[in-house]
Scaffold this active site. Structure first.
Site, mmCIF file in Angstrom:
data_model
loop_
_atom_site.group_PDB
_atom_site.id
_atom_site.type_symbol
_atom_site.label_atom_id
_atom_site.label_comp_id
_atom_site.label_asym_id
_atom_site.label_seq_id
_atom_site.Cartn_x
_atom_site.Cartn_y
_atom_site.Cartn_z
ATOM 1 N N ARG A 186 5.832 6.640 13.581
ATOM 2 C CA ARG A 186 5.857 7.304 12.274
ATOM 3 C C ARG A 186 5.346 8.404 12.217
ATOM 4 O O ARG A 186 4.040 9.181 12.773
ATOM 5 C CB ARG A 186 4.942 6.606 11.291
ATOM 6 C CG ARG A 186 5.001 6.847 9.860
ATOM 7 C CD ARG A 186 3.976 6.405 9.010
ATOM 8 N NE ARG A 186 2.568 6.910 9.390
ATOM 9 C CZ ARG A 186 1.524 6.194 8.991
ATOM 10 N NH1 ARG A 186 1.456 4.953 8.284
ATOM 11 N NH2 ARG A 186 0.301 6.740 9.318
ATOM 12 N N HIS A 223 4.831 0.029 0.268
ATOM 13 C CA HIS A 223 5.356 -0.672 1.351
ATOM 14 C C HIS A 223 4.533 -2.012 1.946
ATOM 15 O O HIS A 223 3.264 -1.696 1.718
ATOM 16 C CB HIS A 223 6.092 0.115 2.313
ATOM 17 C CG HIS A 223 4.832 1.137 3.034
ATOM 18 N ND1 HIS A 223 4.676 2.080 2.490
ATOM 19 C CD2 HIS A 223 4.222 0.997 4.290
ATOM 20 C CE1 HIS A 223 3.575 2.866 3.177
ATOM 21 N NE2 HIS A 223 3.487 2.097 4.309
ATOM 22 N N ASP A 254 0.745 5.260 1.638
ATOM 23 C CA ASP A 254 -0.247 5.385 2.789
ATOM 24 C C ASP A 254 -1.040 6.718 2.465
ATOM 25 O O ASP A 254 -0.773 7.536 1.529
ATOM 26 C CB ASP A 254 0.874 6.152 3.860
ATOM 27 C CG ASP A 254 1.632 5.020 4.804
ATOM 28 O OD1 ASP A 254 0.907 3.863 4.785
ATOM 29 O OD2 ASP A 254 2.612 5.488 5.139
ATOM 30 N N HIS A 275 0.926 -1.342 -0.118
ATOM 31 C CA HIS A 275 0.171 0.161 -0.051
ATOM 32 C C HIS A 275 0.887 1.101 -0.114
ATOM 33 O O HIS A 275 2.041 1.280 0.202
ATOM 34 C CB HIS A 275 -1.048 -0.029 1.114
ATOM 35 C CG HIS A 275 -0.275 0.101 2.569
ATOM 36 N ND1 HIS A 275 0.329 -0.945 3.184
ATOM 37 C CD2 HIS A 275 -0.046 1.245 3.542
ATOM 38 C CE1 HIS A 275 0.883 -0.594 4.278
ATOM 39 N NE2 HIS A 275 0.765 0.514 4.652
#
Length: 301
Positions: free
Chosen positions: A292, A277, A119, A117
């Site tokens: 993150r 990723h 983000d 995917h």
């Protein structure tokens, strides 16, 4: 250890001509940086400029032994742009924009990260990129994979490139994060974050590269049903689904990928506009705790 040197553009200032030591990770994507302190880079213009140039070139950067504070983590990421919170995953209360992706036995059924995917493509302005730091990880397992979606586009057959040149597609938070919610909560999530529509092939705003821009959040094409594509109903629905599945599956090709093994205080920085990723979930019952900082991006074109 092989060593490489960043080629600085002609217009670079003398301060940018310092050398950042790095090593490419694969022939397609990724580089590991050495002897770089991201806490210092959050305050050093020249060092940050070199890191940003390397990111545009290699698309994902890896660093070890980064003992920066959460405040430095946020400050470094903010050099790329403003940060965003996540509507489902919790953030650190003292550092808005620092999302805590903590996985352990209690989250065994939360299967969100183990799909290829990009983000937040369910937003009108998906993330520019992210800075992800490992604060706790298993001795083995829990790796992450990144994919070069520029290379994925470049290697498509020419007739597929022609077919998808003007296609657009929908991206949904309801069909992903909302799927396990009760219907009322799921519909409320969709009302707050309506499906976004993006080009199937976007142009990177800084490098000009063409990027294949469909992923696990993509549900369907929005302008496929035309006389050029559809003769009968079988062309419209199964035909579009088969094409979308084929495009999504390009992220699975190992030649476009790099795999990274976490250690505590390792950091990955990636360009979300041209990569996908996948966070491998093979580490139960151990834990993998990541933090993150996601940077708000621009509307894809």
């Amino acid at each position: 250890m092989a060593d490489a040197t960043l080629t600085i553009p002609q217009a670079a200032s003398p301060a940018m001509r310092e050398r950042v030591r790095f090593e490419p990770s694969t022939c397609s994507i990724g580089a590991e940086l050495f002897d770089v302190d991201l806490g210092m880079a959050s305050r050093d213009d020249a060092l940050f400029a070199e890191i940003r140039a390397l990111l545009l070139r290699y698309k994902v950067l890896f660093l070890r032994d980064q003992h920066m504070t959460r405040a430095e983590h946020v400050a470094f990421a903010r050099r790329f742009g403003e940060l965003e919170d996540h509507p489902v995953v919790g953030s650190d209360p003292d550092h808005p924009g620092l999302v805590r992706i903590y996985k352990g036995p209690a989250s065994r059924n939360e299967q969100y990260e183990n799909a290829y995917h990009c983000d937040a493509t369910w937003r009108e302005r998906p993330q520019l990129g992210a800075v992800l730091r490992c604060v706790e990880c298993p001795d083995v397992g829990g790796d992450m994979i990144w994919v070069n979606m520029v290379e994925a586009y470049n290697r498509l057959p020419e007739h597929i490139k022609t077919q998808i040149a003007d296609l657009r597609a929908r991206h949904s938070i309801e069909a992903s994060f909302g799927a396990a919610m009760p219907i009322e909560k799921r519909l409320a999530l969709k009302a707050q974050y309506p499906d976004a529509e993006h080009p199937v092939v976007r142009t990177h705003p800084e490098t000009g590269e063409k990027v294949l821009f469909v992923n696990a959040f993509t549900t369907h094409f929005t302008n496929y049903h035309t006389s050029a594509n559809v003769r009968f109903g079988q062309d419209a629905n199964p035909g579009a689904s088969h094409l979308l599945n084929y495009l999504i599956s390009q992220a699975y090709v190992p030649e476009f990928q790099v795999r990274f093994r976490w250690r505590r205080n390792s950091v990955a920085i990636w360009d979300n506009r041209c990569t996908q990723h996948y966070a491998v979930q093979d580490f139960w019952p151990a834990v993998r705790n990541l933090e993150r900082a996601g940077i708000i991006g621009e509307r894809p074109v």
